[in-house]
Design a protein around this motif. Structure first.
Motif, PDB file in Angstrom:
ATOM      1  N   LEU A 109       4.240   4.203   5.871  1.00  0.00           N
ATOM      2  CA  LEU A 109       3.317   3.968   5.020  1.00  0.00           C
ATOM      3  C   LEU A 109       2.839   2.674   4.338  1.00  0.00           C
ATOM      4  O   LEU A 109       1.792   2.434   4.036  1.00  0.00           O
ATOM      5  N   GLN A 110       3.985   1.780   4.413  1.00  0.00           N
ATOM      6  CA  GLN A 110       3.405   0.319   4.083  1.00  0.00           C
ATOM      7  C   GLN A 110       2.981   0.271   2.448  1.00  0.00           C
ATOM      8  O   GLN A 110       2.009  -0.230   2.313  1.00  0.00           O
ATOM      9  N   HIS A 111       3.645   1.193   1.806  1.00  0.00           N
ATOM     10  CA  HIS A 111       3.062   1.302   0.254  1.00  0.00           C
ATOM     11  C   HIS A 111       4.367   0.820  -0.382  1.00  0.00           C
ATOM     12  O   HIS A 111       5.617   0.963  -0.144  1.00  0.00           O
ATOM     13  N   LEU A 131       8.261   2.208   5.569  1.00  0.00           N
ATOM     14  CA  LEU A 131       7.774   1.307   6.864  1.00  0.00           C
ATOM     15  C   LEU A 131       6.500   2.110   7.287  1.00  0.00           C
ATOM     16  O   LEU A 131       5.581   1.156   7.692  1.00  0.00           O
ATOM     17  N   MET A 180       9.196   6.926  -2.374  1.00  0.00           N
ATOM     18  CA  MET A 180       8.508   6.799  -1.201  1.00  0.00           C
ATOM     19  C   MET A 180       7.030   6.117  -1.317  1.00  0.00           C
ATOM     20  O   MET A 180       6.189   6.094  -0.300  1.00  0.00           O
ATOM     21  N   ILE A 198       4.290   7.902  -2.333  1.00  0.00           N
ATOM     22  CA  ILE A 198       3.476   8.954  -1.927  1.00  0.00           C
ATOM     23  C   ILE A 198       3.029   9.643  -3.115  1.00  0.00           C
ATOM     24  O   ILE A 198       3.896  10.195  -3.836  1.00  0.00           O
TER      25      ILE A 198
END
Lengths: 155, 320
Positions: free
Chosen positions: B209-211, B207, B268, B270
């Motif tokens: 990072l909105q990735h 949420l 995630m 990232i």
């Protein structure tokens, strides 16, 4: 440089680094060039937290307000991640709760810099959110709208 | 008691750099590792050149690049100067990394570009490992022209130090995770070893990072499936420094860290690819790594398990 001297210097530096890094907690995680390396350490629990909801940005009005967690597009213009702004939002929220006008002004300036010369209107809200519920349902409970701000660059 | 003392001494004895310095193969691999480090530097320059078009609005020059303000350079000139400097130096380093002045220039260029990247509100942590390694490599003795036992020993020790500087970061990450888990456990919160921990962590970060993260929905719905690997991560990270005293574990450990990065990317969204690349380079090309001759040797090298195993063997020998 003699081997023995190098060995002592390196091991002492590592020990010092570890000592500083392990004591860096909370939002202050850097004493450049030392970083705490506390990454994903705390598990986010259901809790009260601060966020912003965007009412107007980049020439577009949002009704209902655009949640910060859905605002990635606003940050794409400056190639930044919204995550980097979370500490600024927390700082602004805390300053509002504490009625610290100077802190509010500083936190606003930091946050609003993201929108440069464009008009930006937003509200700072305190919410109660359970990350898993929020992810599944897409909603959180607004506890209190703390303040509504418009950047100084309003047309 | 003497058994325990002997084991303690054994744990603390890191590999003899002096012994390594007498081994021609180790020194050769060490030199190759240093060369590889500088060979991939232009790629890192490319990453910096193409990754970001950061905006002027958020530009707050970080102190290592304060000189640009004194010279009156604006945002565009600052960015161009530093990026160009790094590009030129990184290419030159392919040919002249055996010269100390060149390695110093690489460190300065990397330091400057890292400061530039960190001038937009937050320090970029991904590049710290590269900074540390470049800094340590500036002290490498000139082994390319003049070899002696002393210079070989220092050369290998500085490579060991560069590796250890990276291993230390992971150990710190593991220590923080364990401390945080203990703190949250005491407070009665969901903590690092709770069955739901992984789902809360993933939901929160996705949420934030909105990735997109391909595995996030599965982790959030079925966190218990991945509970064991998730709970083992802090221990795996904590013992990263162990591979500096048991270097034959380095390749295995590096593989684990790369898997961890794959996991973070998939769950995630990232990416830590600069750090992952450095881990792969320093540990897969390590001069100190050697194959195991048996499984028992491997087990004996593992942290805790290996010490228990060793203790049992010593104990049995004493009793017979």
């Amino acid at each position: 440089m003699a081997y023995r001297v190098a060995k002592m210097v390196v091991l002492a530096t590592f020990a010092l680094y570890a000592l500083v890094a392990i004591n860096l907690r909370g939002p202050l995680q850097d004493v450049y060039p030392i970083f705490s390396w506390s990454l994903f350490s705390l598990i986010p629990n259901p809790d009260y937290r601060f966020t912003i909801e965007v009412l107007e940005a980049r020439g577009e009005k949002h009704n209902p307000p655009l949640r910060f967690s859905e605002s990635k597009a606003l940050f794409e213009g400056i190639n930044q991640s919204p995550t980097q702004y979370t500490p600024r939002i927390n700082r602004l929220g805390r300053a509002l709760i504490n009625n610290n006008a100077r802190e509010v002004a500083e936190a606003r300036a930091e946050l609003e810099a993201v929108f440069g010369e464009e008009a930006f209107r937003y509200q700072v809200v305190m919410i109660y959110a359970d990350p898993v519920d929020y992810w599944k349902s897409g909603s959180y409970r607004v506890v209190n709208i703390l303040e509504e701000f418009a950047s100084d660059k309003q047309p | 008691m003497s058994t325990l003392l002997r084991l303690g001494k054994n744990i603390l004895s890191y590999p003899s750099i002096s012994a390594f310095a007498q081994d021609e193969r180790v020194v050769r691999v060490g030199r190759t590792l240093v060369s590889y480090y500088y060979y991939i530097m232009p790629y890192m320059a490319l990453v910096f050149l193409t990754s970001n078009a950061l905006s002027e609005e958020n530009f707050e020059p970080f102190w290592p690049i304060a000189w640009t303000a004194w010279l009156g350079l604006d945002f565009a000139a600052t960015t161009l100067t530093i990026k160009l400097f790094f590009c030129l130096v990184s290419v030159a380093a392919i040919f002249w990394h055996d010269r100390r002045f060149m390695r110093v220039l690489v460190f300065l260029a990397l330091w400057q570009i890292h400061a530039l990247e960190s001038s937009f509100g937050a320090v970029n942590h991904q590049w710290y490992g590269w900074l540390y390694t470049s800094f340590i490599f500036t002290f490498l003795p000139d082994l390319w022209r003049k070899e002696s036992f002393e210079s070989r020993r220092l050369f290998l020790f500085l490579i060991w130090s560069a590796q250890a500087s990276i291993a230390l970061l992971y150990s710190l990450a593991g220590a923080h995770k364990l401390l945080a888990a203990a703190g949250q456990f005491v407070l009665g919160e969901i903590h690092g070893f709770s069955s739901a921990a992984f789902s809360y962590l993933v939901a929160d970060w996705v949420l934030k990072l909105q990735h997109p993260a391909p595995l996030a929905p599965y982790i959030i719905d079925y966190p218990y499936i991945f509970w064991l690997p998730f709970a083992l991560v802090p221990f795996f990270q904590l013992f990263s420094l162990w591979i500096m005293v048991r270097p034959r574990l380095q390749k295995l450990w590096a593989s684990g860290l790369l898997l961890l990065y794959f996991g973070i990317g998939l769950t995630m969204g990232i990416s830590f690819h600069p750090l992952a690349l450095l881990v792969a380079l320093l540990f897969f090309c390590s001069p100190f790594s050697a194959p195991y001759r048996s499984w028992w040797e491997f087990v004996g090298d593992l942290p805790i398990i290996g010490q228990l195993y060793e203790y049992l063997i010593v104990h049995r020998r004493k009793s017979t």
